[in-house]
Design a protein around this motif. Sequence first.
Motif, PDB file in Angstrom:
ATOM      1  N   GLU A   1       0.847  -1.185   0.000  1.00  0.00           N
ATOM      2  CA  GLU A   1       0.000   0.000   0.000  1.00  0.00           C
ATOM      3  C   GLU A   1       0.887   1.241   0.000  1.00  0.00           C
ATOM      4  N   LEU A   2       0.413   2.314  -0.631  1.00  0.00           N
ATOM      5  CA  LEU A   2       1.161   3.563  -0.633  1.00  0.00           C
ATOM      6  C   LEU A   2       1.034   4.236   0.725  1.00  0.00           C
ATOM      7  N   ALA A   3       2.184   4.469   1.377  1.00  0.00           N
ATOM      8  CA  ALA A   3       2.190   5.184   2.654  1.00  0.00           C
ATOM      9  C   ALA A   3       2.456   6.666   2.432  1.00  0.00           C
ATOM     10  N   ALA A   4       3.341   6.992   1.468  1.00  0.00           N
ATOM     11  CA  ALA A   4       3.641   8.403   1.189  1.00  0.00           C
ATOM     12  C   ALA A   4       4.390   8.525  -0.121  1.00  0.00           C
ATOM     13  N   ASP A   5       4.090   9.601  -0.859  1.00  0.00           N
ATOM     14  CA  ASP A   5       4.846   9.955  -2.053  1.00  0.00           C
ATOM     15  C   ASP A   5       5.761  11.114  -1.664  1.00  0.00           C
ATOM     16  N   LEU A   6       7.060  10.864  -1.634  1.00  0.00           N
ATOM     17  CA  LEU A   6       8.042  11.843  -1.175  1.00  0.00           C
ATOM     18  C   LEU A   6       8.878  12.373  -2.342  1.00  0.00           C
ATOM     19  N   SER A   7       8.333  12.359  -3.533  1.00  0.00           N
ATOM     20  CA  SER A   7       9.108  12.618  -4.743  1.00  0.00           C
ATOM     21  C   SER A   7       9.639  14.036  -4.862  1.00  0.00           C
ATOM     22  N   SER A   8       9.039  14.990  -4.200  1.00  0.00           N
ATOM     23  CA  SER A   8       9.439  16.381  -4.398  1.00  0.00           C
ATOM     24  C   SER A   8      10.796  16.721  -3.811  1.00  0.00           C
ATOM     25  N   ARG A   9      11.388  15.796  -3.080  1.00  0.00           N
ATOM     26  CA  ARG A   9      12.593  16.124  -2.334  1.00  0.00           C
ATOM     27  C   ARG A   9      13.905  15.841  -3.064  1.00  0.00           C
ATOM     28  N   THR A  10      13.869  15.211  -4.206  1.00  0.00           N
ATOM     29  CA  THR A  10      15.145  14.783  -4.786  1.00  0.00           C
ATOM     30  C   THR A  10      15.136  14.763  -6.305  1.00  0.00           C
ATOM     31  N   ALA A  11      16.318  14.923  -6.880  1.00  0.00           N
ATOM     32  CA  ALA A  11      16.523  14.721  -8.307  1.00  0.00           C
ATOM     33  C   ALA A  11      17.796  13.914  -8.502  1.00  0.00           C
ATOM     34  N   ALA A  12      18.031  12.985  -7.598  1.00  0.00           N
ATOM     35  CA  ALA A  12      19.301  12.260  -7.582  1.00  0.00           C
ATOM     36  C   ALA A  12      19.474  11.345  -8.788  1.00  0.00           C
ATOM     37  N   PHE A  13      18.394  10.835  -9.336  1.00  0.00           N
ATOM     38  CA  PHE A  13      18.484   9.902 -10.460  1.00  0.00           C
ATOM     39  C   PHE A  13      17.746  10.494 -11.654  1.00  0.00           C
ATOM     40  N   GLY A  14      18.185  11.652 -12.104  1.00  0.00           N
ATOM     41  CA  GLY A  14      17.416  12.352 -13.102  1.00  0.00           C
ATOM     42  C   GLY A  14      16.223  12.939 -12.379  1.00  0.00           C
ATOM     43  N   SER A  15      15.055  12.753 -12.868  1.00  0.00           N
ATOM     44  CA  SER A  15      13.842  13.135 -12.159  1.00  0.00           C
ATOM     45  C   SER A  15      13.350  11.892 -11.438  1.00  0.00           C
ATOM     46  N   THR A  16      13.377  11.934 -10.111  1.00  0.00           N
ATOM     47  CA  THR A  16      13.229  10.715  -9.319  1.00  0.00           C
ATOM     48  C   THR A  16      11.911  10.646  -8.575  1.00  0.00           C
ATOM     49  N   THR A  17      11.306   9.473  -8.601  1.00  0.00           N
ATOM     50  CA  THR A  17      10.162   9.172  -7.747  1.00  0.00           C
ATOM     51  C   THR A  17      10.686   8.532  -6.462  1.00  0.00           C
ATOM     52  N   VAL A  18      10.223   9.022  -5.323  1.00  0.00           N
ATOM     53  CA  VAL A  18      10.585   8.440  -4.025  1.00  0.00           C
ATOM     54  C   VAL A  18       9.291   8.055  -3.319  1.00  0.00           C
ATOM     55  N   LEU A  19       9.153   6.769  -3.049  1.00  0.00           N
ATOM     56  CA  LEU A  19       7.917   6.258  -2.463  1.00  0.00           C
ATOM     57  C   LEU A  19       8.181   5.534  -1.148  1.00  0.00           C
ATOM     58  N   ALA A  20       7.247   5.677  -0.231  1.00  0.00           N
ATOM     59  CA  ALA A  20       7.205   4.848   0.971  1.00  0.00           C
ATOM     60  C   ALA A  20       6.004   3.924   0.811  1.00  0.00           C
ATOM     61  N   MET A  21       6.282   2.637   0.608  1.00  0.00           N
ATOM     62  CA  MET A  21       5.235   1.640   0.440  1.00  0.00           C
ATOM     63  C   MET A  21       5.209   0.759   1.693  1.00  0.00           C
ATOM     64  N   ARG A  22       4.036   0.275   2.068  1.00  0.00           N
ATOM     65  CA  ARG A  22       3.932  -0.509   3.294  1.00  0.00           C
ATOM     66  C   ARG A  22       3.269  -1.863   3.029  1.00  0.00           C
ATOM     67  N   LYS A  23       3.790  -2.881   3.704  1.00  0.00           N
ATOM     68  CA  LYS A  23       3.137  -4.191   3.684  1.00  0.00           C
ATOM     69  C   LYS A  23       2.057  -4.164   4.768  1.00  0.00           C
ATOM     70  N   PRO A  24       0.810  -4.348   4.415  1.00  0.00           N
ATOM     71  CA  PRO A  24      -0.267  -4.229   5.407  1.00  0.00           C
ATOM     72  C   PRO A  24      -0.138  -5.256   6.521  1.00  0.00           C
ATOM     73  N   SER A  25      -0.583  -4.864   7.694  1.00  0.00           N
ATOM     74  CA  SER A  25      -0.698  -5.792   8.811  1.00  0.00           C
ATOM     75  C   SER A  25      -2.028  -6.517   8.709  1.00  0.00           C
ATOM     76  N   PRO A  26      -2.094  -7.782   9.135  1.00  0.00           N
ATOM     77  CA  PRO A  26      -3.360  -8.528   9.035  1.00  0.00           C
ATOM     78  C   PRO A  26      -4.501  -7.864   9.785  1.00  0.00           C
ATOM     79  N   ASP A  27      -4.187  -7.171  10.892  1.00  0.00           N
ATOM     80  CA  ASP A  27      -5.239  -6.565  11.710  1.00  0.00           C
ATOM     81  C   ASP A  27      -5.478  -5.099  11.359  1.00  0.00           C
ATOM     82  N   ALA A  28      -4.837  -4.625  10.248  1.00  0.00           N
ATOM     83  CA  ALA A  28      -4.976  -3.217   9.896  1.00  0.00           C
ATOM     84  C   ALA A  28      -6.386  -2.956   9.340  1.00  0.00           C
TER      85      ALA A  28
END
Length: 392
Positions: free
Chosen positions: A365-392
Amino acid sequence: MTATPPVHHAISLRSVLAPDTSWNELRSTLTTGSVDIDSFAALEEARCLPDGRTVARRCIDGPVCFTVSDEAFLLVVSGRVELVALAGHASDGPSGEVVGEGQVRRLVPGAAAGIRPSASTDTAVVVEVSNVPGALKEQPESLPRLAEVPALPDYYYGYSDRYARVYEAGAPLWEPPEPNEALVHALETMGVEPCSVIDLGCGEGRDANYLAGRGFDVVGVDVARPALTKARERAAAQGVEATFLERDICVLADLPRQRFDLAINMGCLHMIPDSDLRSAHLKRVHELLAPGGLFLVAHCRERWLDGFFSVPDYESVGPVVPGRVIPRRIRLEDGSTTELMLPLVPYKESPTSELIDEIRVHGFELAADLSSRTAAFGSTTVLAMRKPSPDA
């Protein structure tokens, strides 16, 4: 108090043949170390020890199929081999893997497996180590099955050659010494506390050693031996504790732990353009993450090479086509710079929405899109993705 860096085991023939080494001790070393190639080159065919341990050396110039009756290990002394599971599981992870020089893979009882030289190798030399005589039994009648398996891609081993060439030219490092800014920002934004983490495609250890210095329990994996050697040297120099292993990030076999709280892929996934390999990697990361675990990804969106230290004038580069040789700037030991002609490697650019969808397919699941902070690899997408918990 400064942590004591762990000793990286270079597995020598002497340690494998030592009669006072128990099998449990040996298997632990074989699982976490790399091969002292020169010492095994002296081994002649096979050695059997009084405790039943068998060590056999063979040249591989064609397909060989065998069954595994007891736990065994395969050590690659020269070249690269394709290790293919024909039945059972020859190794953890997907059914096929290219295993490079100096690497070790565990073979589990009950498996039927095949080995053959990789597409980039005419003849390879391997050493088989088992706990009982005849643990690996050849099965010639299985050869047609292995012949039907397509050749496995091993283009990512070109990175090992690249690091070696950069060091030979006088550069102490190929990558910047500081951790990725995108990683530092993501950890702060997501409030990630020290935990177990796997650094996927760790290179020279810039991120892994940064995390280790902040109390994280770190395992870094890569296929580039020269870079991993540098990562270990830097860990020792910084007085931090991190484990660095030679592993294919699409397979991730024989890891020291089965679950991680955090996985980071800071610029490695976009170096895998093959859709099947990308899928294998993402599936394996999902398996390794604990429920609720976080997966941080930095991936090129467009304009590959733009912003690289090694490419000071992106507009003058011309077509960024894999295989094309272009000058790359490297920094020498004295701080001066020079240029080195290097071929462009395969890569993949992905729009942010496409990358999110690709990773979501594998249960994240998408936890956060943090792409605005970097251009380290050309124009870079930076994502925080999470593996859901069974009880979530």
